[in-house]
Design a protein around this motif. Sequence first.
Motif, short mmCIF file in Angstrom:
data_model
loop_
_atom_site.label_atom_id
_atom_site.label_comp_id
_atom_site.label_asym_id
_atom_site.label_seq_id
_atom_site.Cartn_x
_atom_site.Cartn_y
_atom_site.Cartn_z
N MET A 1 0.83 -1.18 0.00
CA MET A 1 0.00 0.00 0.00
C MET A 1 0.88 1.25 0.00
SD MET A 1 -2.93 1.01 2.70
CE MET A 1 -2.60 2.53 3.50
N THR A 2 0.53 2.21 -0.81
CA THR A 2 1.30 3.45 -0.90
C THR A 2 0.97 4.36 0.26
OG1 THR A 2 1.40 3.30 -3.31
CG2 THR A 2 1.79 5.46 -2.33
N SER A 3 2.00 4.87 0.89
CA SER A 3 1.86 5.83 1.99
C SER A 3 2.69 7.06 1.67
CB SER A 3 2.35 5.22 3.31
OG SER A 3 1.52 4.15 3.70
N ARG A 4 2.37 8.13 2.36
CA ARG A 4 3.10 9.38 2.19
C ARG A 4 3.93 9.62 3.45
NH1 ARG A 4 0.42 14.61 -0.54
NH2 ARG A 4 0.19 13.00 -2.11
N TYR A 5 5.18 10.01 3.25
CA TYR A 5 6.11 10.27 4.34
C TYR A 5 6.72 11.66 4.17
CZ TYR A 5 5.80 5.30 5.20
OH TYR A 5 5.32 4.05 5.47
N VAL A 6 7.02 12.27 5.30
CA VAL A 6 7.75 13.54 5.28
C VAL A 6 9.14 13.25 5.80
CG1 VAL A 6 7.86 15.89 6.18
CG2 VAL A 6 5.66 14.90 5.59
N VAL A 7 10.13 13.68 5.04
CA VAL A 7 11.53 13.55 5.41
C VAL A 7 11.95 14.92 5.94
CG1 VAL A 7 13.85 13.05 4.54
CG2 VAL A 7 11.86 11.83 3.58
N LEU A 8 12.18 15.00 7.25
CA LEU A 8 12.48 16.28 7.90
C LEU A 8 13.98 16.45 8.04
CD1 LEU A 8 9.75 15.93 10.67
CD2 LEU A 8 9.66 17.39 8.64
N LEU A 9 14.46 17.62 7.65
CA LEU A 9 15.89 17.89 7.61
C LEU A 9 16.27 18.97 8.62
CD1 LEU A 9 16.09 18.04 3.73
CD2 LEU A 9 16.64 16.09 5.18
N PRO A 10 16.66 18.57 9.83
CA PRO A 10 17.10 19.56 10.80
C PRO A 10 18.56 19.91 10.58
CG PRO A 10 17.15 17.39 11.79
CD PRO A 10 16.62 17.23 10.38
N GLY A 11 18.95 21.07 11.07
CA GLY A 11 20.35 21.44 10.94
C GLY A 11 20.69 22.65 11.78
N ASP A 12 21.99 22.85 11.97
CA ASP A 12 22.52 24.00 12.68
C ASP A 12 22.71 25.11 11.65
OD1 ASP A 12 24.15 25.95 13.82
OD2 ASP A 12 25.37 24.51 14.92
N GLU A 117 14.83 12.82 10.03
CA GLU A 117 13.65 12.18 10.59
C GLU A 117 12.66 11.88 9.47
OE1 GLU A 117 10.06 13.13 13.79
OE2 GLU A 117 11.85 14.39 13.77
N VAL A 118 12.09 10.68 9.50
CA VAL A 118 11.08 10.27 8.52
C VAL A 118 9.81 9.95 9.29
CG1 VAL A 118 10.47 8.59 6.74
CG2 VAL A 118 12.86 9.34 6.99
N ARG A 119 8.71 10.60 8.88
CA ARG A 119 7.43 10.37 9.56
C ARG A 119 6.33 10.17 8.53
NH1 ARG A 119 6.82 14.87 14.11
NH2 ARG A 119 4.93 13.69 14.48
N ARG A 120 5.47 9.19 8.81
CA ARG A 120 4.33 8.94 7.93
C ARG A 120 3.31 10.04 8.12
NH1 ARG A 120 -0.36 6.40 8.57
NH2 ARG A 120 0.22 5.60 10.61
N VAL A 121 2.71 10.47 7.03
CA VAL A 121 1.65 11.48 7.07
C VAL A 121 0.37 10.78 7.50
CG1 VAL A 121 0.30 13.10 5.68
CG2 VAL A 121 2.77 12.88 5.30
N ALA A 122 -0.31 11.34 8.48
CA ALA A 122 -1.56 10.76 8.97
C ALA A 122 -2.64 10.89 7.90
CB ALA A 122 -2.01 11.46 10.25
N GLU A 128 -9.06 6.82 12.18
CA GLU A 128 -10.29 6.11 12.59
C GLU A 128 -10.00 4.90 13.46
OE1 GLU A 128 -12.23 5.26 8.93
OE2 GLU A 128 -12.80 7.34 8.58
N SER A 129 -8.78 4.39 13.38
CA SER A 129 -8.49 3.15 14.15
C SER A 129 -7.97 3.46 15.53
CB SER A 129 -7.47 2.31 13.40
OG SER A 129 -6.31 3.04 13.11
#
Length: 129
Positions: A1-12, A117-122, A128-129
């Motif tokens: 199943m295809t999901s969407r993820y956000v790849v977050l790029l923190p830095g100094d 950081e990689v996080r799945r988009v809700a 609902e679950s």
Amino acid sequence: MTSRYVVLLPGDESSWEEASPEQRDTVYARHQEFADRLTAGGHSVVGGAELTHSREAKLVRADAAGKVVITDGPYAETAEQLTGYYEVETDDLDDLLQVVGILAGPDHGRTGMGGVEVRRVATAEGRES
């Protein structure tokens, strides 16, 4: 199943500002390699951007009376700030995480970039679950 993820790029941000043009070019080349590997792996970049320095951020809050209060940002007082992000659609999280490793390479810290950081988009279905 295809999901969407956000790849977050923190830095100094101060390290990035102090980086030489050659160091910045190396980082940008790494991002191009990341994009190329995503495409080759069947992942789709559906959004993303490099963000301006957090000193340009505005923090918006509402007080107890509902009045909007705007202050100069950033939201968090930390050495690392969010410097950019990618939004990626994929059905292969394991491969995506391996490709993200390109961005978190061993020399990435020299230009002030932190861990990625990689996080799945809700989604509505997921809530609902």
